[in-house]
Design a protein around this motif. Structure first.
Motif, PDB file in Angstrom:
ATOM      1  N   ALA A   2       0.856  -1.187   0.000  1.00  0.00           N
ATOM      2  CA  ALA A   2       0.000   0.000   0.000  1.00  0.00           C
ATOM      3  C   ALA A   2       0.891   1.236   0.000  1.00  0.00           C
ATOM      4  O   ALA A   2       1.748   1.382   0.875  1.00  0.00           O
ATOM      5  N   LEU A   3       0.712   2.106  -0.994  1.00  0.00           N
ATOM      6  CA  LEU A   3       1.560   3.293  -1.142  1.00  0.00           C
ATOM      7  C   LEU A   3       0.775   4.567  -0.840  1.00  0.00           C
ATOM      8  O   LEU A   3      -0.250   4.845  -1.454  1.00  0.00           O
ATOM      9  N   ILE A   4       1.303   5.335   0.105  1.00  0.00           N
ATOM     10  CA  ILE A   4       0.733   6.638   0.445  1.00  0.00           C
ATOM     11  C   ILE A   4       1.598   7.715  -0.198  1.00  0.00           C
ATOM     12  O   ILE A   4       2.821   7.741  -0.003  1.00  0.00           O
ATOM     13  N   ARG A   5       0.978   8.600  -0.958  1.00  0.00           N
ATOM     14  CA  ARG A   5       1.732   9.688  -1.570  1.00  0.00           C
ATOM     15  C   ARG A   5       0.795  10.865  -1.850  1.00  0.00           C
ATOM     16  O   ARG A   5      -0.433  10.704  -1.890  1.00  0.00           O
ATOM     17  N   GLN A   6       1.386  12.020  -2.092  1.00  0.00           N
ATOM     18  CA  GLN A   6       0.626  13.225  -2.365  1.00  0.00           C
ATOM     19  C   GLN A   6       0.482  13.394  -3.870  1.00  0.00           C
ATOM     20  O   GLN A   6       1.474  13.365  -4.610  1.00  0.00           O
ATOM     21  N   SER A   7      -0.754  13.552  -4.323  1.00  0.00           N
ATOM     22  CA  SER A   7      -0.997  13.730  -5.748  1.00  0.00           C
ATOM     23  C   SER A   7      -0.746  15.181  -6.155  1.00  0.00           C
ATOM     24  O   SER A   7      -0.495  16.050  -5.310  1.00  0.00           O
ATOM     25  N   GLU A   8      -0.822  15.449  -7.448  1.00  0.00           N
ATOM     26  CA  GLU A   8      -0.532  16.794  -7.957  1.00  0.00           C
ATOM     27  C   GLU A   8      -1.506  17.841  -7.435  1.00  0.00           C
ATOM     28  O   GLU A   8      -1.164  19.021  -7.343  1.00  0.00           O
ATOM     29  N   ASP A   9      -2.722  17.412  -7.084  1.00  0.00           N
ATOM     30  CA  ASP A   9      -3.691  18.380  -6.558  1.00  0.00           C
ATOM     31  C   ASP A   9      -3.556  18.593  -5.051  1.00  0.00           C
ATOM     32  O   ASP A   9      -4.366  19.287  -4.436  1.00  0.00           O
ATOM     33  N   GLY A  10      -2.529  17.957  -4.442  1.00  0.00           N
ATOM     34  CA  GLY A  10      -2.257  18.173  -3.027  1.00  0.00           C
ATOM     35  C   GLY A  10      -2.881  17.152  -2.092  1.00  0.00           C
ATOM     36  O   GLY A  10      -2.596  17.163  -0.890  1.00  0.00           O
ATOM     37  N   ARG A  11      -3.747  16.284  -2.604  1.00  0.00           N
ATOM     38  CA  ARG A  11      -4.401  15.293  -1.746  1.00  0.00           C
ATOM     39  C   ARG A  11      -3.462  14.119  -1.474  1.00  0.00           C
ATOM     40  O   ARG A  11      -2.718  13.695  -2.342  1.00  0.00           O
ATOM     41  N   TRP A  12      -3.554  13.591  -0.247  1.00  0.00           N
ATOM     42  CA  TRP A  12      -2.808  12.394   0.127  1.00  0.00           C
ATOM     43  C   TRP A  12      -3.715  11.184  -0.036  1.00  0.00           C
ATOM     44  O   TRP A  12      -4.818  11.153   0.501  1.00  0.00           O
ATOM     45  N   THR A  13      -3.258  10.201  -0.785  1.00  0.00           N
ATOM     46  CA  THR A  13      -4.051   9.007  -1.037  1.00  0.00           C
ATOM     47  C   THR A  13      -3.214   7.762  -0.768  1.00  0.00           C
ATOM     48  O   THR A  13      -1.979   7.807  -0.759  1.00  0.00           O
ATOM     49  N   CYS A  14      -3.901   6.643  -0.573  1.00  0.00           N
ATOM     50  CA  CYS A  14      -3.241   5.368  -0.360  1.00  0.00           C
ATOM     51  C   CYS A  14      -3.755   4.396  -1.404  1.00  0.00           C
ATOM     52  O   CYS A  14      -4.953   4.113  -1.467  1.00  0.00           O
ATOM     53  N   LEU A  15      -2.856   3.880  -2.250  1.00  0.00           N
ATOM     54  CA  LEU A  15      -3.247   3.033  -3.368  1.00  0.00           C
ATOM     55  C   LEU A  15      -2.467   1.722  -3.347  1.00  0.00           C
ATOM     56  O   LEU A  15      -1.345   1.650  -2.838  1.00  0.00           O
ATOM     57  N   GLN A  16      -3.073   0.703  -3.934  1.00  0.00           N
ATOM     58  CA  GLN A  16      -2.374  -0.574  -4.089  1.00  0.00           C
ATOM     59  C   GLN A  16      -1.317  -0.444  -5.171  1.00  0.00           C
ATOM     60  O   GLN A  16      -1.559   0.108  -6.234  1.00  0.00           O
ATOM     61  N   GLN A  17      -0.114  -0.949  -4.875  1.00  0.00           N
ATOM     62  CA  GLN A  17       0.985  -0.891  -5.826  1.00  0.00           C
ATOM     63  C   GLN A  17       1.635  -2.263  -5.951  1.00  0.00           C
ATOM     64  O   GLN A  17       1.574  -3.086  -5.056  1.00  0.00           O
ATOM     65  N   GLN A  18       2.295  -2.469  -7.075  1.00  0.00           N
ATOM     66  CA  GLN A  18       3.019  -3.690  -7.301  1.00  0.00           C
ATOM     67  C   GLN A  18       4.419  -3.344  -7.806  1.00  0.00           C
ATOM     68  O   GLN A  18       4.571  -2.440  -8.608  1.00  0.00           O
ATOM     69  N   GLY A  19       5.431  -4.067  -7.313  1.00  0.00           N
ATOM     70  CA  GLY A  19       6.786  -3.856  -7.788  1.00  0.00           C
ATOM     71  C   GLY A  19       7.687  -3.270  -6.728  1.00  0.00           C
ATOM     72  O   GLY A  19       7.488  -3.471  -5.532  1.00  0.00           O
ATOM     73  N   SER A  20       8.689  -2.489  -7.143  1.00  0.00           N
ATOM     74  CA  SER A  20       9.705  -1.975  -6.246  1.00  0.00           C
ATOM     75  C   SER A  20       9.143  -0.962  -5.255  1.00  0.00           C
ATOM     76  O   SER A  20       8.387  -0.069  -5.626  1.00  0.00           O
ATOM     77  N   ARG A  21       9.510  -1.112  -4.009  1.00  0.00           N
ATOM     78  CA  ARG A  21       9.078  -0.166  -2.975  1.00  0.00           C
ATOM     79  C   ARG A  21       9.836   1.166  -3.071  1.00  0.00           C
ATOM     80  O   ARG A  21       9.390   2.175  -2.580  1.00  0.00           O
TER      81      ARG A  21
END
Length: 390
Positions: A368-387
Motif C-alpha cells: 500500500a503506497l501513500i503519496r501526495q498527488s498533484e492536486d495536493g491530496r494524500w491518497t493510499c493506493l495498491q501498488q506492485q513492484g519496487s518499494r
C-alpha cells in the motif's frame, strides 16, 4: 474483559512437533475446554486442553473446539506443554536519526535524514488519515492482497535545489490499529550516494550504525539478507557483553528472509552465554520451537575471515563489506559499499563462500503506497513492484 494472554507451546504426542498457541484469560469466569487438531507435521489428530477454547487461538487450523473437560483417549492428549514470554525471533527496528547519516545528498553533502523526518512529521496528519482509510477499506474487502507493508513517499527539500524523495514504511496494520506515522522507518532517500558515504574508515560504532540502517532498508527492498562474519564480539568480552552483541544483530534480522553464516565456535559461544546470562538452555528451547531460527539454521563455515553484509534480489544486490565484525567500539575499520547484479554477486561471493542457503518465501508482490498527488491530496493506493520506485 480479557485479563491477559498466555503464550504456550504443546508438543504433538505422536511426533513431538511443537505447536505454539495463545491462551486467553478473563478477569471473571474462565471456561475449561479443549481443542482437537491435526499435527502440522505428522497430520495425526491430537488434543490440547485449553482455557476459553473459543477465544484462545493459534496460527494453524483448529478442527474442533469444545467446552468442558476432555474425557477421550489419553494417548492423544498433549502433556508436554510450556508457558513462556520469550521473543527470540522478534525483529526490533529503530532508525537512529542522531547517528552518522547514511542518506546524504550526493551533490552538496547535506544530511537528508533529519530533513526527511521533518517532512514526514509535517505531513503526519494527512498520511495517518490516508492510512486509516486504507485499513478500513482492506478489512472490509476480500478482494485485496494481504500487503506486508505500507509505504509513504515524502518530498524532501535540500539546498542542492533538485529536491529528494524519501521512502518510509511500516508493517501494514491488519489488526486495525495503525502505527503512528513517527514510527515509520526510513528505507531510502533519492539522490543519496551510498557508495560514497559508506567508503572509508569508520569507528566500529559507526559501522554498526550503518549496518542497522541498511538492515532496515533491506527488510523493505530486497528478497533476502545475508550476514557473513567469522566472529560476533571478541574473546575478551564478558558473557553479558557477548550476549548483548548477539542480541543486537539477531534483533535486526527477520529469520524468514535472512541468513547468518559464521564459525561453529561462534554459535557455540552464543548458546553458552545464553544459558550463562539468561539461564536458557538452547537445546530445550529448540525442542519447543522457541530458539532463535537464525542460530538454529546452523549455517557454518570454518575457513574464512571475510566480513560482508548483503541485501539480495534477482534484480540486484547491495553489499556492505570490510574489516568490521559485529561489535561496537571506537577503533577504526575500513568499509565499503557497492551495488551489483545477482549474477556477479553469486560468482564473487556466494560461490566462493560455498554455503548452501535455505530457501525463502517470495516477498508479497503488492504493498500500500501513500503519496501526495498533484492536486495536493494524500491518497493510499495498491501498488506492485519496487518499494523504492517513486
Amino acid at each position: 474483559m480479557v485479563h491477559g494472554r498466555r503464550e504456550r507451546v504443546a508438543k504433538c504426542p505422536h511426533c513431538a512437533t511443537p505447536h505454539p498457541y495463545t491462551e486467553v484469560k478473563f478477569t471473571a469466569v474462565n471456561d475449561k475446554g479443549w481443542w482437537g487438531l491435526d499435527c502440522c507435521s505428522c497430520s495425526k489428530r491430537f488434543v490440547i486442553q485449553v482455557m476459553n477454547p473459543d477465544e484462545s487461538g493459534a496460527a494453524y487450523h483448529i478442527a474442533e473446539r469444545h467446552d468442558g473437560a476432555y474425557e477421550g483417549d489419553p494417548a492423544i492428549l498433549a502433556t508436554a506443554i510450556v508457558q513462556h514470554n520469550l521473543k527470540m525471533n522478534e525483529v526490533r527496528h529503530r532508525f537512529d536519526y542522531g547517528a552518522k547519516p547514511l542518506y546524504v545528498c550526493g551533490e552538496v553533502g547535506e544530511n537528508l535524514e533529519q530533513a526527511a523526518r521533518a517532512a514526514l512529521l509535517a505531513a503526519a496528519g494527512d498520511i495517518q488519515a490516508a492510512y486509516g482509510s486504507a485499513i478500513t477499506h482492506c478489512l472490509a474487502s476480500n478482494r485485496v492482497p494481504e500487503y506486508e507493508h505500507v509505504v509513504a513517499h515524502v518530498d524532501v527539500p535540500c539546498t542542492c535545489g533538485a529536491g529528494h524523495r524519501a521512502t518510509f514504511y511500516a508493517k501494514f496494520a491488519w489488526d486495525g490499529e495503525p502505527q503512528p506515522v513517527d514510527e515509520f522507518l526510513l528505507a531510502d532517500v533519492s539522490g543519496a550516494d551510498l557508495p560514497e558515504t559508506l567508503d572509508g574508515l569508520f569507528s566500529k560504532d559507526e559501522a554498526m550504525s550503518f549496518l542497522h540502517k541498511l538492515a532496515i532498508r533491506w527488510h523493505l527492498t530486497v528478497d533476502r539478507i545475508l550476514v557473513t562474519v567469522p566472529f560476533v564480539g571478541h574473546q575478551y568480552l564478558k558473557a553479558a557483553q557477548k550476549l548483548n552483541a548477539w542480541q543486537a544483530v539477531l534483533s535486526l534480522l527477520d529469520p524468514r528472509k535472512s541468513a547468518f553464516v559464521t564459525r561453529s565456535a561462534s554459535f557455540t559461544s552464543y548458546k553458552k552465554v545464553l544459558e550463562e546470562v539468561d539461564g536458557l538452555d538452547h537445546r530445550l528451547l529448540a525442542e519447543y520451537g522457541l530458539e532463535n531460527k537464525l542460530v538454529a539454521a546452523n549455517l557454518r563455515k570454518q575457513d574464512f575471515h571475510a566480513k560482508f553484509y548483503a541485501g539480495m534480489s534477482d534484480t540486484g544486490c547491495e553489499v556492505f563489506s570490510g574489516s568490521a565484525n559485529l561489535l561496537k567500539g571506537p577503533s577504526l575499520e575500513n568499509m565499503s559499499f557497492r551495488a551489483q547484479s545477482m549474477a556477479s554477486f553469486k560468482v564473487k561471493y556466494l560461490d566462493r563462500l560455498g554455503v548452501a542457503l535455505p530457501e525463502v518465501e517470495p516477498r508479497c508482490a503488492y504493498f500500500a503506497l501513500i503519496r501526495q498527488s498533484e492536486d495536493g491530496r494524500w491518497t493510499c493506493l495498491q501498488q506492485q513492484g519496487s518499494r523504492i520506485a517513486a
